[in-house]
Write an enzyme that holds these catalytic residues in place. Structure first.
Site: not given
Ligand SMILES: *Cc1c(COP(=O)(O)O)cnc(C)c1O
Length: 445
Positions: A263, A301-302, A304, A340, A344, A372-373, A401
């Protein structure tokens, strides 16, 4: 100073302009050409066509190293979140430097295994709707950890584990009820969201799980959302997790892992990869402070933050077009290639692949695709250097993404992907053909 000039001077190695000189002894500077590492992006566009995703291997490696370094003082495993960019070429690069993986589907698990059979030992399986089939596949390959998101899923996993006679190592993904201050679609840590188990209910569920033969309690997991640039919400979530870990340990559970999720956000307005080491250090400090004194192995869990700034989407200007007061650049990439902005309302910096020394003129344009949007745009009311039809543009920070969210909407073939490493250029995915697209259909003649 305009943004483009800013970018060209402030932007370190991966994507930067290099002066182009002409004339006697190449003395006369005529412009500057955007490069990825040692390779001119215009050359790649000519060779592989557009739209084209280009990734910098050195940037991915450097960012992963910075991230890893930030956590050097604690036992940890970085499990790259496959959904951010699941191209085999990118996964192979990451597997090669010893990375683990976070997967959210059986398909993503399959991708990881195709890259490295032995990587399953470092795979975390997350996701709110795992099917029995996906669980069985993960049990058979022996993943490190299941992040379980509901009571119903816990019992389904227990059944699957019993069937395979493989013990499932589990963490409950708890929902800490922490606001993340990001786009509502990618905020996941509030009670109103579908994700995780309310943190107040977790203790009871751990107790129930501990009496189940084929489940082994191994950790606690949390993930509060994506594109979070303020570290405070991470710290708050981790405080609540640490509190729970102490309670669980008091109850006699062995909590080996704390999975902090992903995240960490990136600065799409003005990405400066040079600052990533400091950003990662700040993030690590926020996570580690609440965990002090707990003997756990930290999982991260990075997604992005590792691959986002390492990619650009190259697209050519098809037409210049004026409607009343508005000036449009119609380009050959569209929302199917990069969703994106449409999904978003995300901002991506757009810069020309070539800047002429003599043209300092700017104009305000909408950069739009052929779909076409009206939602098919990459920028609206954006000030850009004046470019002509056939000129090449780079849409920045699209390594995460981007391709992962691409579709075939409007029967458009998905882009090719190229991985650049210094001087080396590798086509890691060729452009789709019409045959690729139509193959699953049964009404071909
Ligand atoms: C999407 C996700 C991530 C990665 O998020 P980033 O914003 O890309 O770092 C990590 N863990 C879980 C469970 C996710 O759903």
């Amino acid at each position: 100073m305009n943004r483009t000039a800013n970018r060209s001077s402030g932007r370190p190695p991966a994507f930067s302009y290099r002066e182009v000189r002409k004339g006697f002894l190449r003395r006369r500077p005529v412009g500057s050409a955007l490069q990825c590492d040692e390779v001119a992006l215009e050359r790649l566009a000519e060779r592989f066509g557009t739209p084209l995703y280009v990734y910098s291997a050195s940037t991915i490696r450097e960012r992963m190293a910075s991230f890893d370094h930030a956590f050097r003082k604690v036992p940890h495993t970085v499990c790259y979140s496959v959904k951010a960019n699941s191209s085999l070429g990118v996964l192979r690069l990451l597997a090669g430097i010893g990375c683990g993986f976070d997967v959210v589907s059986g398909g993503e698990l399959e991708r990881v295994l195709r890259v490295d059979r032995r990587a399953s030992k470092k795979v975390v399986f997350s996701g709110v709707g795992k099917t029995a089939q996906e669980m069985l596949a993960a049990l058979e390959t022996g993943v490190m950890l299941f992040n379980v998101e509901s009571e119903a899923e816990l019992w389904r996993l227990a059944e699957c584990a019993a069937r395979t006679r493989e013990k499932a190592r589990i963490a409950l993904r708890v929902n800490p009820d922490v606001p993340a201050n990001t786009h509502p679609y990618i905020s996941t840590g509030l009670q109103q969201h579908k994700f995780g188990i309310p943190i107040g209910k977790a203790r009871k569920l751990y107790a129930q799980a501990s009496g189940t033969k084929y489940l082994r309690i191994a950790g606690v997991s949390v993930h509060i959302g994506s594109q979070i640039t303020d570290v405070q919400p991470f710290a708050l979530a981790m405080e609540r997790v640490a509190e729970l870990v102490r309670v669980l340990q008091g109850d006699g559970h062995r909590i080996e892992y704390v999975d902090a999720g992903g995240g960490l956000g990136i600065d799409y307005q003005d990405a400066s990869p040079a600052g990533f080491a400091e950003q990662a250090a700040e993030y690590a400090a926020a996570l580690l402070r609440p965990l002090r004194g707990l003997k756990v192995h930290l999982l991260l869990e990075p997604g992005r933050s590792i691959v986002g700034p390492a990619g650009v989407l190259l697209t050519r200007v098809l037409y210049r077009k004026t409607n009343g007061p508005k000036q449009f650049l119609v380009v050959d990439a569209a929302m199917n290639d990069l969703l994106r902005p449409s999904l978003y309302d995300a901002y991506h910096e757009i810069i020309p692949a070539y800047l002429d020394v003599n043209s300092a003129r700017h104009e305000t344009v909408d950069v739009v695709g052929p779909i076409c949007e009206s939602g098919d745009f990459f920028a609206r009311g954006r000030e850009l250097p004046v470019v002509n039809e056939d000129d090449l543009l780079a849409i920045l920070d699209t390594g995460a993404y981007g391709m992962a969210l691409a579709s075939n909407y409007n029967t458009r073939r998905r882009p090719a992907e190229v991985l650049v490493d210094g001087k080396s250029v590798k086509l890691i995915r060729r452009r789709e053909t019409m045959d690729d697209l139509l193959r699953p259909e049964t009404q071909l003649r």
